[in-house]
Write a protein that holds these residues in place. Structure first.
Motif, mmCIF file in Angstrom:
data_model
loop_
_atom_site.group_PDB
_atom_site.id
_atom_site.type_symbol
_atom_site.label_atom_id
_atom_site.label_comp_id
_atom_site.label_asym_id
_atom_site.label_seq_id
_atom_site.Cartn_x
_atom_site.Cartn_y
_atom_site.Cartn_z
ATOM 1 N N GLU A 131 0.832 -1.203 0.000
ATOM 2 C CA GLU A 131 0.000 0.000 0.000
ATOM 3 C C GLU A 131 0.867 1.252 0.000
ATOM 4 O OE1 GLU A 131 -3.076 0.132 -0.463
ATOM 5 O OE2 GLU A 131 -3.930 -1.803 0.108
ATOM 6 N N LEU A 132 1.941 1.229 0.762
ATOM 7 C CA LEU A 132 2.853 2.371 0.785
ATOM 8 C C LEU A 132 3.474 2.584 -0.595
ATOM 9 C CD1 LEU A 132 4.321 4.577 2.367
ATOM 10 C CD2 LEU A 132 6.064 2.874 2.977
ATOM 11 N N SER A 133 3.800 1.488 -1.275
ATOM 12 C CA SER A 133 4.415 1.619 -2.597
ATOM 13 C C SER A 133 3.460 2.285 -3.590
ATOM 14 C CB SER A 133 4.863 0.253 -3.123
ATOM 15 O OG SER A 133 3.770 -0.525 -3.583
ATOM 16 N N ILE A 134 2.165 2.023 -3.453
ATOM 17 C CA ILE A 134 1.192 2.652 -4.364
ATOM 18 C C ILE A 134 1.238 4.172 -4.224
ATOM 19 C CG2 ILE A 134 -1.247 2.880 -4.957
ATOM 20 C CD1 ILE A 134 0.009 0.157 -5.691
ATOM 21 N N SER A 135 1.249 4.651 -2.993
ATOM 22 C CA SER A 135 1.293 6.102 -2.784
ATOM 23 C C SER A 135 2.608 6.683 -3.287
ATOM 24 C CB SER A 135 1.094 6.431 -1.307
ATOM 25 O OG SER A 135 2.127 5.897 -0.511
ATOM 26 N N GLU A 136 3.706 5.955 -3.101
ATOM 27 C CA GLU A 136 5.005 6.431 -3.576
ATOM 28 C C GLU A 136 5.048 6.479 -5.098
ATOM 29 O OE1 GLU A 136 7.629 3.662 -1.705
ATOM 30 O OE2 GLU A 136 7.953 4.957 0.044
ATOM 31 N N ILE A 137 4.470 5.472 -5.736
ATOM 32 C CA ILE A 137 4.434 5.436 -7.201
ATOM 33 C C ILE A 137 3.607 6.592 -7.741
ATOM 34 C CG2 ILE A 137 3.564 4.139 -9.191
ATOM 35 C CD1 ILE A 137 4.233 1.574 -7.524
ATOM 36 N N MET A 138 2.439 6.834 -7.142
ATOM 37 C CA MET A 138 1.579 7.916 -7.622
ATOM 38 C C MET A 138 2.258 9.276 -7.439
ATOM 39 S SD MET A 138 -2.143 6.509 -6.349
ATOM 40 C CE MET A 138 -3.068 7.891 -6.998
ATOM 41 N N ARG A 139 2.944 9.453 -6.333
ATOM 42 C CA ARG A 139 3.675 10.704 -6.119
ATOM 43 C C ARG A 139 4.766 10.857 -7.179
ATOM 44 N NH1 ARG A 139 4.933 13.934 -1.591
ATOM 45 N NH2 ARG A 139 3.974 12.422 -0.192
ATOM 46 N N ALA A 140 5.526 9.785 -7.415
ATOM 47 C CA ALA A 140 6.605 9.840 -8.404
ATOM 48 C C ALA A 140 6.059 10.062 -9.809
ATOM 49 C CB ALA A 140 7.423 8.551 -8.352
ATOM 50 N N LEU A 141 4.897 9.486 -10.100
ATOM 51 C CA LEU A 141 4.290 9.656 -11.422
ATOM 52 C C LEU A 141 3.862 11.105 -11.640
ATOM 53 C CD1 LEU A 141 1.818 7.084 -13.000
ATOM 54 C CD2 LEU A 141 1.712 9.513 -13.528
ATOM 55 N N VAL A 142 3.229 11.687 -10.637
ATOM 56 C CA VAL A 142 2.815 13.089 -10.748
ATOM 57 C C VAL A 142 4.042 13.996 -10.875
ATOM 58 C CG1 VAL A 142 1.738 15.002 -9.513
ATOM 59 C CG2 VAL A 142 0.620 12.769 -9.572
ATOM 60 N N GLU A 143 5.099 13.695 -10.142
ATOM 61 C CA GLU A 143 6.325 14.487 -10.243
ATOM 62 C C GLU A 143 6.938 14.367 -11.631
ATOM 63 O OE1 GLU A 143 8.692 12.983 -7.070
ATOM 64 O OE2 GLU A 143 7.768 14.267 -5.548
ATOM 65 N N ALA A 144 6.910 13.160 -12.209
ATOM 66 C CA ALA A 144 7.449 12.965 -13.553
ATOM 67 C C ALA A 144 6.642 13.757 -14.576
ATOM 68 C CB ALA A 144 7.456 11.483 -13.905
ATOM 69 N N ARG A 145 5.309 13.719 -14.449
ATOM 70 C CA ARG A 145 4.471 14.473 -15.383
ATOM 71 C C ARG A 145 4.660 15.979 -15.199
ATOM 72 N NH1 ARG A 145 -1.654 12.640 -15.545
ATOM 73 N NH2 ARG A 145 -1.560 14.128 -17.285
ATOM 74 N N THR A 146 4.814 16.416 -13.969
ATOM 75 C CA THR A 146 5.054 17.832 -13.707
ATOM 76 C C THR A 146 6.356 18.289 -14.355
ATOM 77 O OG1 THR A 146 3.858 17.690 -11.600
ATOM 78 C CG2 THR A 146 5.335 19.560 -11.882
ATOM 79 N N ALA A 147 7.335 17.388 -14.407
ATOM 80 C CA ALA A 147 8.626 17.703 -15.016
ATOM 81 C C ALA A 147 8.584 17.617 -16.541
ATOM 82 C CB ALA A 147 9.698 16.759 -14.477
ATOM 83 N N GLY A 148 7.438 17.218 -17.096
ATOM 84 C CA GLY A 148 7.289 17.205 -18.546
ATOM 85 C C GLY A 148 7.255 15.842 -19.199
ATOM 86 N N ALA A 149 7.385 14.773 -18.419
ATOM 87 C CA ALA A 149 7.361 13.420 -18.980
ATOM 88 C C ALA A 149 5.917 12.945 -19.160
ATOM 89 C CB ALA A 149 8.110 12.452 -18.073
ATOM 90 N N LYS A 150 5.597 12.440 -20.321
ATOM 91 C CA LYS A 150 4.282 11.832 -20.539
ATOM 92 C C LYS A 150 4.341 10.369 -20.115
ATOM 93 C CE LYS A 150 2.969 14.963 -24.265
ATOM 94 N NZ LYS A 150 2.516 15.096 -25.675
ATOM 95 N N VAL A 151 3.343 9.952 -19.357
ATOM 96 C CA VAL A 151 3.303 8.583 -18.836
ATOM 97 C C VAL A 151 2.073 7.891 -19.412
ATOM 98 C CG1 VAL A 151 3.305 7.128 -16.794
ATOM 99 C CG2 VAL A 151 4.395 9.391 -16.710
ATOM 100 N N VAL A 152 2.303 6.873 -20.234
ATOM 101 C CA VAL A 152 1.232 6.182 -20.937
ATOM 102 C C VAL A 152 1.122 4.745 -20.427
ATOM 103 C CG1 VAL A 152 0.454 5.315 -23.184
ATOM 104 C CG2 VAL A 152 1.439 7.619 -22.994
ATOM 105 N N GLY A 153 -0.091 4.333 -20.073
ATOM 106 C CA GLY A 153 -0.339 2.980 -19.606
ATOM 107 C C GLY A 153 -0.958 2.121 -20.688
ATOM 108 N N LEU A 154 -0.513 0.864 -20.783
ATOM 109 C CA LEU A 154 -1.035 -0.116 -21.735
ATOM 110 C C LEU A 154 -1.618 -1.274 -20.948
ATOM 111 C CD1 LEU A 154 1.963 -0.141 -24.272
ATOM 112 C CD2 LEU A 154 -0.022 1.390 -24.218
#
Length: 311
Positions: A131-154
């Motif tokens: 459960e902790l990893s989920i919150s860490e992943i979501m935080r890191a994903l938002v930070e990556a998108r904020t930095a300009g990286a597009k994150v696409v899920g398949l």
């Protein structure tokens, strides 16, 4: 297993995404010979918790992460192995994805991230760490998108995209899903256990697929592309979504919030996905599950309220 260096366009086109392993998906999806894995099986980074339950471990802990090329352009990629513990998130599994997203956050210029979801959620044996990893992943994903990286899920694997995976998917820039793909926070059995069979009958497979399946998710704007079950189809969708996914800014967030508010107002009283499809203006709503990909896509492009134009 197909040698990445000898992959032909025909082999890629005829390979089933659903039937492929995580490593095969990565090798066949990316440009030939371009993938470089981070923390591979030779590193033996495995869950420290599974021994306590006398459960088998896997040398990559059920997720492949690394860097490669798609259409001649660099990107980061992560692929979950649905055949190992249902692709579930544990401490190491989650840390590898978090680390990849942080690498994307710190890379200049920004390059995209592909996440090949195939997960039932968090491992019960590693509940707190997972459960902790989920919150860490979501935080890191938002930070990556904020930095300009597009994150696409398949999404098109055996385990679908459930639990914490469903939450992470909802944080992505864009999603592509196949007939086999399912997206939800709670799985059918979980809903039935907690709310009763009157709320959701997990044995009613037709109900499960029309509620959580890729067609409904595409029609209500929960996914941005619907594709055939081939590596080539997912590759084409990934290229398109990386190009057209919107920037992560305040205007986009406001527009998405308005879209979700309007969706709830329109469909909040619907008892079934078929009711939603009918309200979308689809004349023969009950025919939707049996339509070909081409016929369904034509209807979906007209019926749904997209987050952005992915055509």
């Amino acid at each position: 297993m197909t040698d990445q260096k000898t992959v032909t366009p025909f082999q890629r086109h005829t390979s089933s995404w659903y039937e492929s392993s995580a490593r095969d998906r990565v090798r066949l999806l990316l440009d030939a010979g371009s993938f470089r894995e981070f923390i591979g099986p030779e590193a033996r980074e495995m869950s420290p918790h599974l021994d306590l339950f006398d459960l088998p471990k896997q040398f990559d802990d059920g997720i492949v992460v690394g860097r490669g090329m798609l259409g001649g352009k660099p990107l980061f990629v992560a692929a979950q192995e649905g055949r190992f513990m249902g692709g579930a998130f544990g401490e190491v599994h989650g840390a590898k994805l978090t680390g990849l997203l942080r690498a994307a956050r710190d890379t200049r210029p920004a390059i995209p991230v592909l996440i090949l979801f195939d997960t039932g959620g968090v491992r019960l044996q590693e509940a707190n760490a997972g459960e902790l990893s989920i919150s860490e992943i979501m935080r890191a994903l938002v930070e990556a998108r904020t930095a300009g990286a597009k994150v696409v899920g398949l999404i098109g694997g055996r385990s679908g995209c459930y639990g914490g995976g469903g939450l992470i998917a909802g944080t992505c820039s864009a999603l592509a899903v196949s007939e086999h793909g399912r997206i939800a926070v709670s799985g059918p059995e979980v809903i039935e256990t907690n709310r009763g069979i009157e709320e959701f009958d997990s044995k009613d497979k037709s109900l499960v697929w029309r509620t959580m399946g890729g067609r409904n998710r595409r029609l209500i704007g929960g996914a941005d592309a619907f594709v055939d079950d081939t590596i080539e189809a997912f590759r084409a969708a990934a290229l398109l979504l990386i190009e057209r996914a919107p920037a992560f800014d305040l205007d986009m967030l406001k527009a998405e919030q308005a879209r979700l508010t309007e969706r709830l107002q329109r469909f909040g009283d619907c008892a079934d996905a078929v009711d939603i499809w009918a309200r979308e203006g689809i004349a023969d709503a009950r025919s939707v599950p049996g339509l070909s990909t081409e016929a369904f896509t034509a209807i979906a492009d007209k019926a749904r309220e997209p987050r952005y134009d992915a055509r």
